[in-house]
Design a protein around this motif. Structure first.
Motif, PDB file in Angstrom:
ATOM      1  N   GLU A 104       7.982  50.216  49.677  1.00 11.90           N
ATOM      2  CA  GLU A 104       9.182  50.281  50.511  1.00 11.90           C
ATOM      3  C   GLU A 104      10.393  49.828  49.709  1.00 11.90           C
ATOM      4  O   GLU A 104      11.493  50.338  49.902  1.00 11.90           O
ATOM      5  CB  GLU A 104       9.017  49.411  51.760  1.00 11.90           C
ATOM      6  CG  GLU A 104       7.920  49.861  52.711  1.00 11.90           C
ATOM      7  CD  GLU A 104       8.222  51.196  53.374  1.00 11.90           C
ATOM      8  OE1 GLU A 104       9.360  51.682  53.234  1.00 11.90           O
ATOM      9  OE2 GLU A 104       7.326  51.767  54.011  1.00 11.90           O
ATOM     10  N   ALA A 105      10.185  48.851  48.819  1.00  8.60           N
ATOM     11  CA  ALA A 105      11.281  48.386  47.967  1.00  8.60           C
ATOM     12  C   ALA A 105      11.531  49.374  46.837  1.00  8.60           C
ATOM     13  O   ALA A 105      12.676  49.697  46.504  1.00  8.60           O
ATOM     14  CB  ALA A 105      10.948  47.006  47.397  1.00  8.60           C
ATOM     15  N   ARG A 106      10.456  49.900  46.255  1.00 10.93           N
ATOM     16  CA  ARG A 106      10.594  50.812  45.119  1.00 10.93           C
ATOM     17  C   ARG A 106      11.290  52.116  45.513  1.00 10.93           C
ATOM     18  O   ARG A 106      12.042  52.692  44.720  1.00 10.93           O
ATOM     19  CB  ARG A 106       9.217  51.096  44.522  1.00 10.93           C
ATOM     20  CG  ARG A 106       9.261  51.877  43.220  1.00 10.93           C
ATOM     21  CD  ARG A 106       7.891  51.988  42.589  1.00 10.93           C
ATOM     22  NE  ARG A 106       6.945  52.723  43.409  1.00 10.93           N
ATOM     23  CZ  ARG A 106       5.861  52.195  43.973  1.00 10.93           C
ATOM     24  NH1 ARG A 106       5.605  50.915  43.824  1.00 10.93           N
ATOM     25  NH2 ARG A 106       5.039  52.930  44.680  1.00 10.93           N
ATOM     26  N   ASP A 107      11.049  52.589  46.738  1.00 11.71           N
ATOM     27  CA  ASP A 107      11.604  53.873  47.171  1.00 11.71           C
ATOM     28  C   ASP A 107      12.934  53.742  47.915  1.00 11.71           C
ATOM     29  O   ASP A 107      13.458  54.730  48.430  1.00 11.71           O
ATOM     30  CB  ASP A 107      10.602  54.587  48.086  1.00 11.71           C
ATOM     31  CG  ASP A 107       9.328  54.981  47.346  1.00 11.71           C
ATOM     32  OD1 ASP A 107       9.376  55.043  46.099  1.00 11.71           O
ATOM     33  OD2 ASP A 107       8.304  55.218  48.001  1.00 11.71           O
ATOM     34  N   ALA A 108      13.485  52.534  47.978  1.00 16.16           N
ATOM     35  CA  ALA A 108      14.727  52.321  48.731  1.00 16.16           C
ATOM     36  C   ALA A 108      15.937  52.831  47.958  1.00 16.16           C
ATOM     37  O   ALA A 108      15.933  52.935  46.732  1.00 16.16           O
ATOM     38  CB  ALA A 108      14.894  50.840  49.043  1.00 16.16           C
ATOM     39  N   ASP A 109      16.986  53.174  48.711  1.00 14.07           N
ATOM     40  CA  ASP A 109      18.273  53.519  48.099  1.00 14.07           C
ATOM     41  C   ASP A 109      19.047  52.260  47.733  1.00 14.07           C
ATOM     42  O   ASP A 109      19.884  52.266  46.831  1.00 14.07           O
ATOM     43  CB  ASP A 109      19.112  54.361  49.061  1.00 14.07           C
ATOM     44  CG  ASP A 109      18.457  55.694  49.395  1.00 14.07           C
ATOM     45  OD1 ASP A 109      18.163  56.453  48.451  1.00 14.07           O
ATOM     46  OD2 ASP A 109      18.232  55.973  50.588  1.00 14.07           O
ATOM     47  N   LEU A 110      18.765  51.172  48.469  1.00 11.54           N
ATOM     48  CA  LEU A 110      19.478  49.912  48.244  1.00 11.54           C
ATOM     49  C   LEU A 110      18.562  48.749  48.630  1.00 11.54           C
ATOM     50  O   LEU A 110      17.856  48.809  49.631  1.00 11.54           O
ATOM     51  CB  LEU A 110      20.754  49.866  49.096  1.00 11.54           C
ATOM     52  CG  LEU A 110      21.587  48.588  49.027  1.00 11.54           C
ATOM     53  CD1 LEU A 110      22.239  48.448  47.638  1.00 11.54           C
ATOM     54  CD2 LEU A 110      22.670  48.585  50.109  1.00 11.54           C
ATOM     55  N   LEU A 111      18.580  47.703  47.809  1.00 15.78           N
ATOM     56  CA  LEU A 111      17.829  46.487  48.113  1.00 15.78           C
ATOM     57  C   LEU A 111      18.796  45.401  48.571  1.00 15.78           C
ATOM     58  O   LEU A 111      19.821  45.163  47.917  1.00 15.78           O
ATOM     59  CB  LEU A 111      17.071  45.989  46.882  1.00 15.78           C
ATOM     60  CG  LEU A 111      15.999  46.906  46.292  1.00 15.78           C
ATOM     61  CD1 LEU A 111      15.379  46.258  45.060  1.00 15.78           C
ATOM     62  CD2 LEU A 111      14.930  47.222  47.328  1.00 15.78           C
ATOM     63  N   LEU A 112      18.476  44.760  49.692  1.00 15.22           N
ATOM     64  CA  LEU A 112      19.196  43.561  50.104  1.00 15.22           C
ATOM     65  C   LEU A 112      18.400  42.379  49.573  1.00 15.22           C
ATOM     66  O   LEU A 112      17.325  42.053  50.081  1.00 15.22           O
ATOM     67  CB  LEU A 112      19.309  43.481  51.632  1.00 15.22           C
ATOM     68  CG  LEU A 112      20.183  44.524  52.325  1.00 15.22           C
ATOM     69  CD1 LEU A 112      20.304  44.216  53.809  1.00 15.22           C
ATOM     70  CD2 LEU A 112      21.571  44.564  51.697  1.00 15.22           C
ATOM     71  N   HIS A 113      18.923  41.767  48.517  1.00 15.88           N
ATOM     72  CA  HIS A 113      18.229  40.649  47.870  1.00 15.88           C
ATOM     73  C   HIS A 113      18.683  39.364  48.561  1.00 15.88           C
ATOM     74  O   HIS A 113      19.800  38.898  48.366  1.00 15.88           O
ATOM     75  CB  HIS A 113      18.570  40.621  46.386  1.00 15.88           C
ATOM     76  CG  HIS A 113      17.770  39.645  45.598  1.00 15.88           C
ATOM     77  ND1 HIS A 113      17.493  39.817  44.255  1.00 15.88           N
ATOM     78  CD2 HIS A 113      17.167  38.487  45.947  1.00 15.88           C
ATOM     79  CE1 HIS A 113      16.766  38.794  43.826  1.00 15.88           C
ATOM     80  NE2 HIS A 113      16.570  37.977  44.839  1.00 15.88           N
ATOM     81  N   ILE A 114      17.779  38.784  49.383  1.00 19.56           N
ATOM     82  CA  ILE A 114      18.124  37.639  50.204  1.00 19.56           C
ATOM     83  C   ILE A 114      17.844  36.343  49.459  1.00 19.56           C
ATOM     84  O   ILE A 114      16.759  36.141  48.914  1.00 19.56           O
ATOM     85  CB  ILE A 114      17.319  37.633  51.532  1.00 19.56           C
ATOM     86  CG1 ILE A 114      17.266  39.043  52.121  1.00 19.56           C
ATOM     87  CG2 ILE A 114      17.926  36.632  52.510  1.00 19.56           C
ATOM     88  CD1 ILE A 114      18.590  39.649  52.425  1.00 19.56           C
ATOM     89  N   SER A 115      18.824  35.430  49.458  1.00 15.96           N
ATOM     90  CA  SER A 115      18.658  34.110  48.861  1.00 15.96           C
ATOM     91  C   SER A 115      19.071  33.050  49.866  1.00 15.96           C
ATOM     92  O   SER A 115      19.898  33.292  50.753  1.00 15.96           O
ATOM     93  CB  SER A 115      19.520  33.967  47.598  1.00 15.96           C
ATOM     94  OG  SER A 115      19.089  34.830  46.569  1.00 15.96           O
ATOM     95  N   ASP A 116      18.487  31.876  49.724  1.00 16.34           N
ATOM     96  CA  ASP A 116      18.836  30.725  50.553  1.00 16.34           C
ATOM     97  C   ASP A 116      20.043  30.042  49.921  1.00 16.34           C
ATOM     98  O   ASP A 116      19.925  29.410  48.867  1.00 16.34           O
ATOM     99  CB  ASP A 116      17.636  29.779  50.630  1.00 16.34           C
ATOM    100  CG  ASP A 116      17.883  28.567  51.521  1.00 16.34           C
ATOM    101  OD1 ASP A 116      19.049  28.346  51.914  1.00 16.34           O
ATOM    102  OD2 ASP A 116      16.922  27.847  51.824  1.00 16.34           O
ATOM    103  N   ALA A 117      21.205  30.163  50.568  1.00 11.14           N
ATOM    104  CA  ALA A 117      22.434  29.609  49.995  1.00 11.14           C
ATOM    105  C   ALA A 117      22.383  28.093  49.878  1.00 11.14           C
ATOM    106  O   ALA A 117      23.109  27.503  49.071  1.00 11.14           O
ATOM    107  CB  ALA A 117      23.633  30.026  50.850  1.00 11.14           C
ATOM    108  N   ALA A 118      21.526  27.447  50.667  1.00  7.01           N
ATOM    109  CA  ALA A 118      21.431  25.986  50.646  1.00  7.01           C
ATOM    110  C   ALA A 118      20.444  25.480  49.602  1.00  7.01           C
ATOM    111  O   ALA A 118      20.269  24.264  49.465  1.00  7.01           O
ATOM    112  CB  ALA A 118      21.022  25.480  52.036  1.00  7.01           C
ATOM    113  N   ASP A 119      19.821  26.386  48.877  1.00  8.87           N
ATOM    114  CA  ASP A 119      18.796  26.015  47.898  1.00  8.87           C
ATOM    115  C   ASP A 119      19.425  25.882  46.512  1.00  8.87           C
ATOM    116  O   ASP A 119      19.973  26.841  45.965  1.00  8.87           O
ATOM    117  CB  ASP A 119      17.703  27.086  47.868  1.00  8.87           C
ATOM    118  CG  ASP A 119      16.471  26.644  47.104  1.00  8.87           C
ATOM    119  OD1 ASP A 119      16.596  25.782  46.222  1.00  8.87           O
ATOM    120  OD2 ASP A 119      15.372  27.158  47.409  1.00  8.87           O
TER     121      ASP A 119
END
Length: 433
Positions: free
Chosen positions: A275-290
């Motif tokens: 699902e990630a490999r075939d995506a047009d765009l990845l939303l790379h989520i990070s913990d801003a408090a980390d």
């Protein structure tokens, strides 16, 4: 030889570390979270400095004695080691300690086994577990060395129990591989159907517990399980994402990544992570408090490279700004293109900014225009229709009046095989720029 207990959840943790390895406190905290996710009770924690790994135990002999003494005093059922052990090291430690030993890879596999819900997920986990177990079926238990045959009702071809278990395990691996290939073929057909529909595909990726499932639910009003646990969700979930300026998109939630993810697990979950490999765009989520978010970002990028998704465009999402004390905003590059969005999926602050950024990024890659085709351009009309690029059409004696809405990547390769039709496509792409 000691008896292996089938169930044990009272654990002593062993945390090997070396000089220059980074934030050991953070690693210890993460491993404790893994143990919590597996459902074990932590009785004690022992830190072990390892500069030159002992080929027998990985940790030093003196440290192994210390772990054995602590396990006996605390009446532990098992020892969990925050490192990948060789089969020999694992067996030697078990003999020395007298209780079960599970390394980092085995612990993660156990958590995945608990979390898998879909048929495909369960097959992938079992396959990875069997491959992991296969390397450990080497005289690890005395009963496996007993020769079959001899006694009444137990006569056989002279095959040892160990050989029988190896053979049966190999047959099970082959059967699971075939079943998984069939399921992956079916999932691939579903994925190709979505590709033909030309709806933009967006996948959520990120370090585990960064808040991907919470964000997924907030964007899609979905019902994906979200909890403060590592690997709270395992199976991929796909939902329609609406309310974007570019039109609807498909959003997929994927399993969270983690450092030192077992190789067999990455290999087994290639289909799920497709699902990630075939995506047009990845939303790379990070913990801003980390405070470790930059390092964890690199861990995720490394796994994306392993599954051949390293070249997929990314939009970085800084989640949990309510915990970090940051303000919602969109960061842009020199060309004005969104590269990072700050938000809180839990409170909903900044979700409108993420939708705005998605609309800009996905809309810029779409061709949305009117196109008039003469009746002689039937082959081009058929190709556009097969690609799902036509959202509306009328026809009269002069030809087709079409409404086109599709990704540029879908439109550009289409050719009617005729110079006139090729020119019409070029005009369409030029108008849409």
């Amino acid at each position: 030889m000691f008896d292996r207990q089938k169930k044990g959840d009272r654990a002593v943790l062993v945390l090997p570390h070396s000089r220059g390895e980074g934030d050991t406190a953070r690693r210890a905290e993460e491993f404790a979270e893994l143990v919590k996710s597996a459902g074990a009770e932590v009785l004690g924690v022992i830190s072990a400095r390892v500069e030159d790994p002992n080929p027998r135990y990985y940790i030093g002999t003196g440290k192994a004695d210390e772990v054995a003494e602590a396990a006996r005093a605390l009446e532990a059922d098992l020892v969990l080691v925050d490192h990948v052990l060789t089969p020999v090291q694992e067996r030697n430690l078990e003999k020395h300690l007298g209780i079960r030993v599970v390394d980092r890879a085995g612990l993660i596999l156990d958590i995945f086994a608990q979390r898998a819900r879909s048929h495909e997920g369960k097959l992938e986990v079992e396959l990875a577990q069997l491959k992991h177990l296969a390397t450990r079926l080497v005289r690890g238990w005395t009963h496996l060395d007993t020769q079959r045959g001899g006694a009444i009702g137990n006569r056989g071809p002279g095959e040892t129990q160990l050989e029988t278990d190896r053979r049966l395990l190999g047959e099970r691996v082959k059967m699971l591989t075939k079943r998984l290939e069939k399921v992956q073929t079916q999932r691939g057909q579903q994925r190709r159907a979505r590709l033909r529909n030309t709806v933009p595909r967006v996948a959520l990726v990120g370090y585990t517990n960064a808040g991907k499932s919470t964000l997924f639910n907030a964007l899609t009003t979905g019902d994906v399980y979200a909890a403060d646990l590592l690997f709270a969700t395992l199976d991929p979930t796909v939902r329609k994402l609406e309310g974007l300026s570019c039109g609807p998109a498909v959003l997929a939630d994927t399993v969270g990544f983690i450092r030192e993810l077992p190789h067999d697990l990455v290999a087994a979950f290639r289909a799920t992570l497709a699902e990630a490999r075939d995506a047009d765009l990845l939303l790379h989520i990070s913990d801003a408090a980390d405070g470790e978010r930059d390092r964890l970002h690199r861990v995720v990028d490394k796994v994306l490279e392993e599954i051949d998704a390293g070249d997929v465009p990314q939009l970085h999402v800084m989640n949990k700004i309510d915990l970090a004390g940051a303000e919602p905003r969109i960061e842009r590059d020199g060309a004005g293109k969104p590269v990072r969005v700050w938000l809180s999926a839990a409170t909903g602050v900044g979700l409108d900014l993420l939708r705005q950024a998605l609309g800009e990024l996905l809309g810029g890659e779409r061709v949305q225009s009117a196109l008039q085709l003469p009746l002689s351009a039937g082959r081009l009309h058929a190709r556009l229709k097969a690609a799902g690029a036509i959202t509306g059409e009328t026809v009269d004696e002069h030809g087709w009046q079409l409404r086109i809405d599709a990704p540029r990547s879908v439109i550009a390769p289409i050719s009617g095989g005729d110079p006139t039709e090729t020119q019409l496509l070029r005009q369409l792409l030029a108008v849409a720029e």
